[in-house]
Design a protein around this motif. Structure first.
Motif, PDB file in Angstrom:
ATOM      1  N   LEU A 137      68.147  56.859  45.298  1.00 19.20           N
ATOM      2  CA  LEU A 137      68.966  56.582  44.123  1.00 19.20           C
ATOM      3  C   LEU A 137      68.717  55.211  43.519  1.00 19.20           C
ATOM      4  O   LEU A 137      68.777  55.041  42.314  1.00 19.20           O
ATOM      5  N   ASN A 138      68.434  54.213  44.369  1.00 16.75           N
ATOM      6  CA  ASN A 138      68.214  52.868  43.847  1.00 16.75           C
ATOM      7  C   ASN A 138      66.794  52.671  43.338  1.00 16.75           C
ATOM      8  O   ASN A 138      66.396  51.561  43.007  1.00 16.75           O
ATOM      9  N   GLY A 139      66.015  53.748  43.251  1.00 26.20           N
ATOM     10  CA  GLY A 139      64.669  53.680  42.704  1.00 26.20           C
ATOM     11  C   GLY A 139      63.602  53.254  43.692  1.00 26.20           C
ATOM     12  O   GLY A 139      62.446  53.094  43.324  1.00 26.20           O
ATOM     13  N   LYS A 140      63.983  53.082  44.942  1.00 23.63           N
ATOM     14  CA  LYS A 140      63.025  52.678  45.962  1.00 23.63           C
ATOM     15  C   LYS A 140      62.560  53.900  46.751  1.00 23.63           C
ATOM     16  O   LYS A 140      63.301  54.857  46.921  1.00 23.63           O
ATOM     17  N   PRO A 141      61.335  53.852  47.255  1.00 20.76           N
ATOM     18  CA  PRO A 141      60.849  54.971  48.062  1.00 20.76           C
ATOM     19  C   PRO A 141      61.459  54.944  49.458  1.00 20.76           C
ATOM     20  O   PRO A 141      61.764  53.873  49.987  1.00 20.76           O
ATOM     21  N   ASN A 142      61.650  56.135  50.034  1.00 15.36           N
ATOM     22  CA  ASN A 142      62.082  56.179  51.426  1.00 15.36           C
ATOM     23  C   ASN A 142      60.864  55.973  52.329  1.00 15.36           C
ATOM     24  O   ASN A 142      59.736  55.817  51.847  1.00 15.36           O
ATOM     25  N   ASN A 143      61.071  55.979  53.618  1.00 11.68           N
ATOM     26  CA  ASN A 143      59.964  55.745  54.554  1.00 11.68           C
ATOM     27  C   ASN A 143      58.860  56.787  54.404  1.00 11.68           C
ATOM     28  O   ASN A 143      57.678  56.451  54.483  1.00 11.68           O
ATOM     29  N   GLY A 144      59.231  58.033  54.206  1.00 13.43           N
ATOM     30  CA  GLY A 144      58.231  59.089  54.041  1.00 13.43           C
ATOM     31  C   GLY A 144      57.339  58.852  52.834  1.00 13.43           C
ATOM     32  O   GLY A 144      56.124  59.047  52.894  1.00 13.43           O
ATOM     33  N   MET A 145      57.930  58.405  51.729  1.00 11.70           N
ATOM     34  CA  MET A 145      57.157  58.122  50.518  1.00 11.70           C
ATOM     35  C   MET A 145      56.236  56.921  50.738  1.00 11.70           C
ATOM     36  O   MET A 145      55.089  56.924  50.297  1.00 11.70           O
ATOM     37  N   ILE A 146      56.743  55.900  51.417  1.00 10.08           N
ATOM     38  CA  ILE A 146      55.916  54.720  51.689  1.00 10.08           C
ATOM     39  C   ILE A 146      54.732  55.113  52.562  1.00 10.08           C
ATOM     40  O   ILE A 146      53.592  54.719  52.289  1.00 10.08           O
ATOM     41  N   ILE A 147      54.979  55.902  53.600  1.00  6.54           N
ATOM     42  CA  ILE A 147      53.896  56.336  54.487  1.00  6.54           C
ATOM     43  C   ILE A 147      52.882  57.171  53.708  1.00  6.54           C
ATOM     44  O   ILE A 147      51.674  56.967  53.823  1.00  6.54           O
ATOM     45  N   TYR A 148      53.373  58.084  52.879  1.00  9.90           N
ATOM     46  CA  TYR A 148      52.491  58.916  52.062  1.00  9.90           C
ATOM     47  C   TYR A 148      51.615  58.055  51.151  1.00  9.90           C
ATOM     48  O   TYR A 148      50.404  58.238  51.074  1.00  9.90           O
ATOM     49  N   GLU A 149      52.244  57.103  50.444  1.00 11.04           N
ATOM     50  CA  GLU A 149      51.478  56.242  49.526  1.00 11.04           C
ATOM     51  C   GLU A 149      50.477  55.367  50.272  1.00 11.04           C
ATOM     52  O   GLU A 149      49.360  55.149  49.792  1.00 11.04           O
ATOM     53  N   MET A 150      50.869  54.869  51.447  1.00  9.03           N
ATOM     54  CA  MET A 150      49.950  54.044  52.235  1.00  9.03           C
ATOM     55  C   MET A 150      48.759  54.872  52.719  1.00  9.03           C
ATOM     56  O   MET A 150      47.627  54.388  52.722  1.00  9.03           O
ATOM     57  N   LEU A 151      49.006  56.119  53.115  1.00 11.32           N
ATOM     58  CA  LEU A 151      47.907  56.983  53.561  1.00 11.32           C
ATOM     59  C   LEU A 151      47.011  57.392  52.391  1.00 11.32           C
ATOM     60  O   LEU A 151      45.788  57.394  52.503  1.00 11.32           O
ATOM     61  N   ARG A 152      47.623  57.733  51.262  1.00  7.55           N
ATOM     62  CA  ARG A 152      46.851  58.239  50.132  1.00  7.55           C
ATOM     63  C   ARG A 152      46.177  57.141  49.311  1.00  7.55           C
ATOM     64  O   ARG A 152      45.020  57.266  48.926  1.00  7.55           O
ATOM     65  N   TYR A 153      46.942  56.064  49.012  1.00  2.79           N
ATOM     66  CA  TYR A 153      46.431  55.036  48.110  1.00  2.79           C
ATOM     67  C   TYR A 153      46.133  53.702  48.795  1.00  2.79           C
ATOM     68  O   TYR A 153      45.555  52.812  48.186  1.00  2.79           O
ATOM     69  N   GLY A 154      46.608  53.540  50.016  1.00  5.10           N
ATOM     70  CA  GLY A 154      46.418  52.283  50.727  1.00  5.10           C
ATOM     71  C   GLY A 154      47.401  51.205  50.339  1.00  5.10           C
ATOM     72  O   GLY A 154      47.299  50.061  50.759  1.00  5.10           O
ATOM     73  N   LYS A 155      48.414  51.555  49.524  1.00  4.48           N
ATOM     74  CA  LYS A 155      49.430  50.596  49.083  1.00  4.48           C
ATOM     75  C   LYS A 155      50.611  51.367  48.497  1.00  4.48           C
ATOM     76  O   LYS A 155      50.531  52.577  48.264  1.00  4.48           O
ATOM     77  N   ARG A 156      51.690  50.642  48.240  1.00  5.44           N
ATOM     78  CA  ARG A 156      52.820  51.240  47.526  1.00  5.44           C
ATOM     79  C   ARG A 156      52.435  51.359  46.063  1.00  5.44           C
ATOM     80  O   ARG A 156      51.834  50.451  45.491  1.00  5.44           O
ATOM     81  N   VAL A 157      52.786  52.466  45.445  1.00  6.82           N
ATOM     82  CA  VAL A 157      52.447  52.650  44.033  1.00  6.82           C
ATOM     83  C   VAL A 157      53.691  52.893  43.173  1.00  6.82           C
ATOM     84  O   VAL A 157      53.590  53.382  42.069  1.00  6.82           O
ATOM     85  N   ASP A 158      54.866  52.514  43.683  1.00  6.29           N
ATOM     86  CA  ASP A 158      56.095  52.759  42.941  1.00  6.29           C
ATOM     87  C   ASP A 158      56.403  51.677  41.905  1.00  6.29           C
ATOM     88  O   ASP A 158      57.369  51.768  41.189  1.00  6.29           O
ATOM     89  N   TYR A 159      55.589  50.632  41.847  1.00  6.06           N
ATOM     90  CA  TYR A 159      55.747  49.549  40.875  1.00  6.06           C
ATOM     91  C   TYR A 159      57.066  48.799  41.020  1.00  6.06           C
ATOM     92  O   TYR A 159      57.502  48.122  40.113  1.00  6.06           O
ATOM     93  N   ASN A 160      57.699  48.924  42.152  1.00  9.50           N
ATOM     94  CA  ASN A 160      58.920  48.190  42.435  1.00  9.50           C
ATOM     95  C   ASN A 160      58.515  46.862  43.055  1.00  9.50           C
ATOM     96  O   ASN A 160      57.836  46.834  44.067  1.00  9.50           O
ATOM     97  N   THR A 161      58.917  45.766  42.438  1.00  9.77           N
ATOM     98  CA  THR A 161      58.482  44.454  42.918  1.00  9.77           C
ATOM     99  C   THR A 161      59.263  43.978  44.138  1.00  9.77           C
ATOM    100  O   THR A 161      58.831  43.064  44.824  1.00  9.77           O
ATOM    101  N   GLU A 162      60.415  44.574  44.408  1.00 13.94           N
ATOM    102  CA  GLU A 162      61.198  44.174  45.574  1.00 13.94           C
ATOM    103  C   GLU A 162      60.589  44.767  46.836  1.00 13.94           C
ATOM    104  O   GLU A 162      60.152  45.910  46.845  1.00 13.94           O
ATOM    105  N   PRO A 163      60.587  43.995  47.924  1.00 14.53           N
ATOM    106  CA  PRO A 163      60.081  44.554  49.181  1.00 14.53           C
ATOM    107  C   PRO A 163      61.057  45.594  49.734  1.00 14.53           C
ATOM    108  O   PRO A 163      62.258  45.487  49.526  1.00 14.53           O
ATOM    109  N   ILE A 164      60.525  46.593  50.395  1.00 11.50           N
ATOM    110  CA  ILE A 164      61.387  47.602  51.012  1.00 11.50           C
ATOM    111  C   ILE A 164      62.114  46.969  52.193  1.00 11.50           C
ATOM    112  O   ILE A 164      63.303  47.142  52.370  1.00 11.50           O
TER     113      ILE A 164
END
Length: 195
Positions: A137-164
């Motif tokens: 809801l707060n626009g941040k990815p959950n752990n599953g999304m972070i893991i998915y993005e790290m595996l697929r792209y090698g980084k977070r791709v949600d463009y959220n500048t705040e650290p998880i």
């Protein structure tokens, strides 16, 4: 029909089982990040004014559901390190749930079986919502999304500048600012009631 025994079960679930599962979930970050040399770790349970701070554990006054892990930096940064840290809560709750389930299936823990089954339920609940990639809801990815993005792209791709996972130093600074604001409001309220 919801009866007195259901109310008692709800209270046990909300104030004993759920806090234990949440603490273990957050401890998953702590345990895995320790392997990768985390600096200045902190496990904060609850929100609001601090009740007790012992070493890396910070216990707050209000409800336990709002709990988090923070650290300042990692000694050994890598894609594998970040994936592992974000998988920590999933792994610890999965291990807990599978172990307890196996014990119950083999005739152990029968005396308080309902209690253990509820604990297993909440552990799997957090595994499910930590594993399925989604934006919260707060626009941040959950752990599953972070893991998915790290595996697929090698980084977070949600463009959220705040650290998880926030920096412990930043969290401490924010805490002191919030406490100053609370004290200011309390002082204003005290003056109004004296008039």
């Amino acid at each position: 029909m919801f009866g007195l025994s259901d109310l008692f079960a709800l209270i046990i679930s909300a104030f004993i089982i759920l806090p234990v599962v949440i603490f273990l979930r957050e401890a998953g970050y702590l345990i895995i990040s320790g392997i990768f040399g985390v600096r200045n770790p902190r496990l904060t349970i609850g929100s609001g004014p601090r009740l007790l701070k012992i070493g890396m554990f910070d216990l707050r006054k209000y409800y336990h559901v709002y709990s988090w892990f923070s650290y300042d930096s990692l000694k050994r940064e890598s894609r594998f390190a970040y994936i592992s840290i974000y998988a920590g809560p999933i792994l610890i709750n999965l291990t807990l749930a599978v172990t307890l389930n196996a014990l119950i299936a083999n005739g152990m823990l029968q005396e308080y079986k309902t209690f253990w089954e509820r604990l297993i339920f909440y552990a799997f609940y957090y595994v499910l919502f930590d594993t399925i990639p989604m934006i919260t809801l707060n626009g941040k990815p959950n752990n599953g999304m972070i893991i998915y993005e790290m595996l697929r792209y090698g980084k977070r791709v949600d463009y959220n500048t705040e650290p998880i996972i926030p920096a412990t130093s930043d969290v401490e600074e924010q805490y002191h600012e919030e406490m100053k604001e609370i004290e200011k409001v309390m002082e204003e309220n005290r003056k109004e009631t004296e008039e």
